[in-house]
Design a protein around this motif. Structure first.
Motif, mmCIF file in Angstrom:
data_model
loop_
_atom_site.group_PDB
_atom_site.id
_atom_site.type_symbol
_atom_site.label_atom_id
_atom_site.label_comp_id
_atom_site.label_asym_id
_atom_site.label_seq_id
_atom_site.Cartn_x
_atom_site.Cartn_y
_atom_site.Cartn_z
ATOM 1 N N TYR A 70 3.051 -9.324 -5.653
ATOM 2 C CA TYR A 70 2.880 -9.372 -7.110
ATOM 3 C C TYR A 70 1.683 -8.604 -7.653
ATOM 4 O O TYR A 70 1.208 -8.928 -8.719
ATOM 5 N N ALA A 71 1.106 -7.677 -6.924
ATOM 6 C CA ALA A 71 -0.045 -6.982 -7.506
ATOM 7 C C ALA A 71 -0.298 -5.696 -6.746
ATOM 8 O O ALA A 71 0.303 -5.449 -5.701
ATOM 9 N N GLU A 72 -1.183 -4.897 -7.294
ATOM 10 C CA GLU A 72 -1.613 -3.700 -6.590
ATOM 11 C C GLU A 72 -2.931 -4.029 -5.918
ATOM 12 O O GLU A 72 -3.814 -4.617 -6.535
ATOM 13 N N PHE A 73 -3.034 -3.653 -4.639
ATOM 14 C CA PHE A 73 -4.166 -4.149 -3.862
ATOM 15 C C PHE A 73 -5.202 -3.079 -3.524
ATOM 16 O O PHE A 73 -6.191 -3.365 -2.868
ATOM 17 N N GLY A 74 -4.927 -1.841 -3.978
ATOM 18 C CA GLY A 74 -5.787 -0.718 -3.588
ATOM 19 C C GLY A 74 -7.268 -0.974 -3.823
ATOM 20 O O GLY A 74 -8.105 -0.562 -3.022
ATOM 21 N N ASP A 75 -7.605 -1.684 -4.894
ATOM 22 C CA ASP A 75 -9.024 -1.851 -5.207
ATOM 23 C C ASP A 75 -9.655 -3.070 -4.547
ATOM 24 O O ASP A 75 -10.830 -3.341 -4.773
ATOM 25 N N HIS B 248 7.245 2.416 -2.328
ATOM 26 C CA HIS B 248 7.432 3.315 -1.179
ATOM 27 C C HIS B 248 6.219 3.328 -0.265
ATOM 28 O O HIS B 248 5.703 4.364 0.100
ATOM 29 N N MET B 249 5.731 2.149 0.054
ATOM 30 C CA MET B 249 4.671 2.000 1.065
ATOM 31 C C MET B 249 3.295 2.458 0.581
ATOM 32 O O MET B 249 2.407 2.722 1.388
ATOM 33 N N GLN B 250 3.118 2.531 -0.705
ATOM 34 C CA GLN B 250 1.828 2.940 -1.261
ATOM 35 C C GLN B 250 0.682 2.136 -0.640
ATOM 36 O O GLN B 250 -0.349 2.693 -0.262
ATOM 37 N N VAL B 251 0.894 0.831 -0.489
ATOM 38 C CA VAL B 251 -0.191 -0.020 -0.011
ATOM 39 C C VAL B 251 -0.568 0.318 1.434
ATOM 40 O O VAL B 251 -1.730 0.211 1.829
ATOM 41 N N ALA B 252 0.400 0.791 2.220
ATOM 42 C CA ALA B 252 0.097 1.188 3.610
ATOM 43 C C ALA B 252 -0.876 2.367 3.585
ATOM 44 O O ALA B 252 -1.843 2.431 4.361
ATOM 45 N N ALA C 273 -0.620 -4.857 10.107
ATOM 46 C CA ALA C 273 -0.127 -5.003 8.731
ATOM 47 C C ALA C 273 1.381 -4.808 8.674
ATOM 48 O O ALA C 273 1.945 -4.003 9.416
ATOM 49 N N GLY C 274 2.003 -5.556 7.768
ATOM 50 C CA GLY C 274 3.444 -5.441 7.544
ATOM 51 C C GLY C 274 3.739 -5.125 6.095
ATOM 52 O O GLY C 274 4.009 -6.030 5.298
ATOM 53 N N PRO C 275 3.688 -3.828 5.719
ATOM 54 C CA PRO C 275 4.094 -3.473 4.348
ATOM 55 C C PRO C 275 5.600 -3.707 4.228
ATOM 56 O O PRO C 275 6.368 -3.261 5.077
ATOM 57 N N GLY C 276 6.035 -4.415 3.193
ATOM 58 C CA GLY C 276 7.436 -4.839 3.085
ATOM 59 C C GLY C 276 8.411 -3.670 3.027
ATOM 60 O O GLY C 276 8.156 -2.660 2.380
ATOM 61 N N VAL C 277 9.567 -3.851 3.704
ATOM 62 C CA VAL C 277 10.595 -2.800 3.675
ATOM 63 C C VAL C 277 11.879 -3.303 2.999
ATOM 64 O O VAL C 277 12.901 -2.650 3.039
ATOM 65 N N TYR C 278 11.796 -4.484 2.387
ATOM 66 C CA TYR C 278 12.976 -5.061 1.713
ATOM 67 C C TYR C 278 12.473 -5.669 0.407
ATOM 68 O O TYR C 278 11.675 -6.608 0.412
ATOM 69 N N LYS D 49 7.713 5.927 6.882
ATOM 70 C CA LYS D 49 6.596 6.153 5.941
ATOM 71 C C LYS D 49 5.411 5.274 6.339
ATOM 72 O O LYS D 49 4.261 5.727 6.321
ATOM 73 N N GLY D 50 5.709 4.032 6.696
ATOM 74 C CA GLY D 50 4.654 3.111 7.114
ATOM 75 C C GLY D 50 3.924 3.636 8.339
ATOM 76 O O GLY D 50 2.692 3.560 8.434
ATOM 77 N N LEU D 51 4.723 4.220 9.243
ATOM 78 C CA LEU D 51 4.124 4.731 10.492
ATOM 79 C C LEU D 51 3.229 5.941 10.255
ATOM 80 O O LEU D 51 2.364 6.251 11.075
ATOM 81 N N GLU D 52 3.443 6.637 9.138
ATOM 82 C CA GLU D 52 2.544 7.773 8.831
ATOM 83 C C GLU D 52 1.149 7.252 8.514
ATOM 84 O O GLU D 52 0.161 7.969 8.643
ATOM 85 N N ALA D 53 1.054 5.993 8.094
ATOM 86 C CA ALA D 53 -0.247 5.442 7.694
ATOM 87 C C ALA D 53 -0.812 4.461 8.719
ATOM 88 O O ALA D 53 -2.020 4.393 8.916
ATOM 89 N N ILE D 54 0.074 3.711 9.367
ATOM 90 C CA ILE D 54 -0.386 2.641 10.278
ATOM 91 C C ILE D 54 0.248 2.886 11.653
ATOM 92 O O ILE D 54 1.465 3.053 11.746
#
Ligand SMILES: CN1c2c(nc(N)[nH]c2=O)NC[C@@H]1CNc1ccc(C(=O)N[C@@H](CCC(=O)N[C@@H](CCC(=O)N[C@@H](CCC(=O)O)C(=O)O)C(=O)O)C(=O)O)cc1
Ligand SMILES: N[C@@H](CCS)C(=O)O
Ligand SMILES: [Zn+2]
Length: 774
Positions: free
Chosen positions: A659-664, A685-689, A701-706, A725-730
């Motif tokens: 429910y939120a953006e966590f970047g900050d 699209h995995m922005q948080v990853a 970490a488990g960025p949601g895929v569903y 996409k997740g694997l490009e980051a984690i």
């Protein structure tokens, strides 16, 4: 303490009121309409009847000016989008065909068309629909709803004040429409929007509005000089119009800060300010700005967001000071009363000792009226109310429930070591790997499985006495068996029991903790037709007995695979409750954390090796002003660590956020010292990853895929694409595979297929990975 009588009588008013009705008649009518069981005329009649009842209640209580236009079938920001013609292209056909169905299509989407995005209304638990705008936006005025509700109230003999979301806040809440560059700033559309507001204001004046309220809560957040200039321009222009009612610009949820002199200097007739604790600085700032000579000040002295009775003496002292700072002072709540339940008198199961400390919307309205009378006629005129108020407040200070010596002794004895795991993450992750023996890209879910009608019926049957505790337990166990059996067959690695026994994740725990009170009818709108009953943190918190162990242990007894224990974290327990106002939030959080710590330790002692402590509200509770962030994040992260640090190094602690953006707040997420985090990520699209990676986040970490907010089933390929996409980051050694959030709002058919696809996607990618990744 005495307050001198005001020159002109102070009036009582409110900015907005709960919409649902005492028995959530609005929810039932709207959901009935969606299901085809209620026709449009009946829905409209129900809505009009609810509005009539609200105005009558307010007027009978002694409220002088009643709000209109604050009512909504779904959300007032969506109503504003309709008012200014900001209907996305994809919804235009539906709106043209049928305005009401088109409105609901924007709110909920249809089979073929996505709804508007939904997000938190400032730091409340209310969600609004985000306006979508682009550089080509064309605004057109549609004042029909506002005018109709104004006329309705006038015809009933009230003095209505239409309430509109102000143009600056509206644009600051908007986002770039799909296909528009993400850095597009909707505020650049202000000059195009103002003429539309001017048209609406002219229509409202023609329909008989003496005053119109323009809500600008976005101005209590940190704003850039350009944004403040935009606010100055907006109110210079609207104030300069001749064909308009008098304007009251309302701020709430905090101090106006730099925006206060901007609004004070603007040619509007009135300002509404928050003078509760969150807006306390407004008082000194107002004095420093030279007050509001010639203007009307509406003073929000009754807290519009909590459920505690007002301290009359304190409020009258503030009001007395304000008399010297404005031409005319009226009394109100600090915000719309939308954020509190309707009527404390409807609660029959609350200990009468505590009940006398509670004020819901109806009681707050009475408080506002009493304060206005005290301000106008002097304190002698409200002597009886003052005496009763003093006694009620004193009974709270001295009450046993608010001071449990054992709880106080325990929080006083907390040491730094209590909030630290016995080994650092890098070491304990090895111990956990050895202990759990999970594959690469382990699959899991976030906790809840579909809350079926059967489950809700079982709870209703239990409440009504149609089944007994044992019968209820059997139904829950049946469900747990089904959930476990499905997960095993689907090939999920870390299982859950599915949370079938929980009505609401916060309410469920609150009902089991001493010091926490649940309400029977205390519904508050969360979004659309969805409501929550926030429990009340009334006293010192303790856990008389384990809360979840029997369900988790039962689930674990059915399988060889690890079953994840599932708890709600201290910050979320506070964020989605009504918190105490008689001690710092951090102190309440520590008490809740210690109760959860006992539960975490008991789960471990009963054979649970993976324990998830959800903190979906960590980001939303972040204060609106940046200079308050550090203090909040310190108690928030400390309380999470306190809850989770009592376990062995090889017990794996998960957390989950959505429910939120966590970047900050990635640093704060790291400071939780959890071993694994699952986050909502599919829609972005995995922005948080990428954000975690950019920060060098070192954990699993488990960025949601569903995307669980949609009934859409993600195909295996789609989930696999997100995983790539997740694997490009984690790296694969630290990436988990899971949905965005719990599945409680989903149905079983789509849940089954979606999770099977998710497991297939993980398997496919695992097979592609180089063997050394393992
Ligand atoms: C994740 N979210 C949550 C937030 N806050 C919380 N406190 N909890 C959350 O989960 N904030 C952010 C988001 C908001 N999301 C949602 C999602 C869904 C709902 C929702 O569906 N609310 C339901 C009420 C849920 C509930 O408590 N159900 C009870 C039944 C209560 C009830 O309606 N009883 C009826 C009788 C029912 C019957 O006879 O069948 C009655 O008392 O009249 C239960 O499961 O037992 C809703 O209906 O609005 C909310 C927020
Ligand atoms: N464990 C909870 C988290 C919701 S945010 C669930 O799965 O519903
Ligand atoms: Zn979630």
């Amino acid at each position: 303490m005495t307050a001198k009588p005001a020159a002109a009588a102070a009036r009582a008013t409110v900015y907005g009121y709960p919409r649902q009705g005492q028995n959530r008649e609005l929810k039932k009518a709207i959901e009935g309409y969606w299901k085809g069981r209620v026709d449009a005329d009946t829905l409209r009649r129900t809505a009009a009847e609810l509005r009539r009842g609200t105005w009558q209640q307010l007027a009978e209580a002694g409220v002088h000016e009643v709000p209109t236009g604050d009512f909504s079938y779904y959300d007032h920001v969506l109503d504003t989008s309709v008012m200014v013609g900001a209907v996305p292209e994809r919804h235009r056909e539906a709106v043209r065909t049928d305005a009401l169905d088109g409105y609901f299509a924007m709110a909920r989407g249809t089979q073929d068309v996505a709804p508007l995005e939904m997000t938190k209304w400032f730091d409340t638990n209310y969600h609004y629909l985000v306006p979508e705008l682009g550089p080509d936006a064309v605004f057109t005025a549609d004042s029909a709803k506002q005018v109709a509700e104004l006329k309705e109230a006038l015809a009933l003999g009230h003095t209505p004040r239409p309430v509109l979301v102000g143009p600056v806040t509206y644009l600051l809440l908007a986002k770039a429409a799909p296909g528009v560059a993400a850095d597009f700033e909707p505020l650049t559309l202000l000059d195009r929007l103002l003429p539309v507001y001017a048209e609406v204001l002219a229509d409202l004046r023609a329909a008989g509005a003496e005053w119109v309220q323009l809500d600008e809560p976005a101005l209590v957040q940190d704003r850039t000089p350009a944004e403040l200039n935009a606010a100055a321009r907006a109110y210079r222009e609207l104030g300069g119009l001749t064909d308009r009612s008098k304007l009251l610009v309302a701020s709430y949820f905090g101090r106006l800060g730099e925006a206060l002199p901007v609004l004070a200097k603007s040619p509007v007739e009135g300002l509404a300010l928050d003078f509760t604790e969150s807006g306390a600085a407004n008082l000194a700032d107002l004095a420093a700005a030279g007050g509001l000579p010639g203007k009307r000040l509406v003073a929000g002295v009754v807290n519009g967001r909590n459920i505690w009775i007002n301290d009359y003496e304190k409020s009258l002292a503030t009001l007395g000071t304000l008399l010297g700072l404005a031409d005319h002072v009226d009394v109100s709540a600090s915000s719309s009363l939308l954020h509190v339940p309707l009527d404390a008198a409807a609660e029959h199961d609350i200990d009468p000792q505590v009940a006398r400390w509670l004020a819901f919307a109806r009681q707050k309205t009475q408080e506002i009226v009493v304060l206005a009378r005290g301000l106008s006629a002097g304190t002698e005129a409200i002597a009886a109310e003052l005496a009763a108020n003093r006694a009620d407040l004193a009974s709270r200070t001295d009450a046993v429930i608010t001071r449990d010596p054992a709880v106080r002794a325990r929080t006083a004895a907390i040491t730094d070591a209590d909030g630290r795991r016995s080994q650092p993450y890098a070491e304990r992750t090895l111990a956990q790997r050895a202990h759990l023996g999970l594959p690469l890209l382990p699959t899991t879910t976030i906790g809840s499985f579909p809350q079926t009608t059967e489950l809700r019926t079982a709870r209703a049957d239990l409440r009504a006495g149609r089944i007994d505790e044992a019968g209820y337990e059997e139904r829950i166990k049946d469900e747990i068996r089904e959930v476990l059996s499905f997960q095993e067959k689907a090939g999920i690695d870390v299982l859950v029991h599915g949370e079938p026994e929980r009505n609401d994740m916060v309410q469920y725990f609150a009902e089991q903790l001493t010091g926490y009170l649940a309400t029977q009818h205390g519904w508050v709108q969360s979004y659309g037709t969805r409501y929550v009953r926030p429990p009340v943190l009334a006293g010192d918190i303790s856990r008389p007995e384990p809360m979840t162990v029997r369900w988790t242990a039962y689930a674990q007894s059915l399988t060889e695979r690890p079953v994840k224990g599932m708890l709600t974290g201290p910050v979320t327990m506070l964020a989605w409750s009504f918190v105490r106002d008689d001690q710092p939030l951090g102190e309440t959080a520590r008490q809740v954390a210690l109760a959860l710590r006992d539960e975490v330790n008991d789960l471990e002692a009963n054979g649970t090796s993976v324990i998830q402590v959800d903190e979906p509200a960590l980001r939303e509770t972040l204060p609106l002003r940046a200079d308050e962030h550090a203090a909040y994040l310190e108690w928030a992260t400390e309380s999470f660590r306190l809850a989770t640090s009592g376990v062995r190094p090889d017990t794996q602690i998960h957390t989950h956020m959505c429910y939120a953006e966590f970047g900050d707040i990635v640093q704060a997420i790291d400071d939780l010292d959890a071993d694994v985090i699952s986050l909502e990520a599919a829609r972005s699209h995995m922005q948080v990853a990428r954000e975690l990676a950019a920060h060098g986040y070192p954990r699993e970490a488990g960025p949601g895929v569903y995307d669980i907010h949609s009934p859409r089933i993600p195909s295996t390929e789609e989930a696999a694409a997100l995983l790539r996409k997740g694997l490009e980051a984690i790296p694969a050694t630290r990436l988990w595979v899971n949905p965005d959030c719990g599945l409680k709002t989903r149905g079983w058919p789509e849940t089954r297929t979606s999770l099977e696809n998710l497991v297939a996607a993980a398997g496919g990618i695992r097979a592609e990975l180089p063997t050394e990744a393992a």
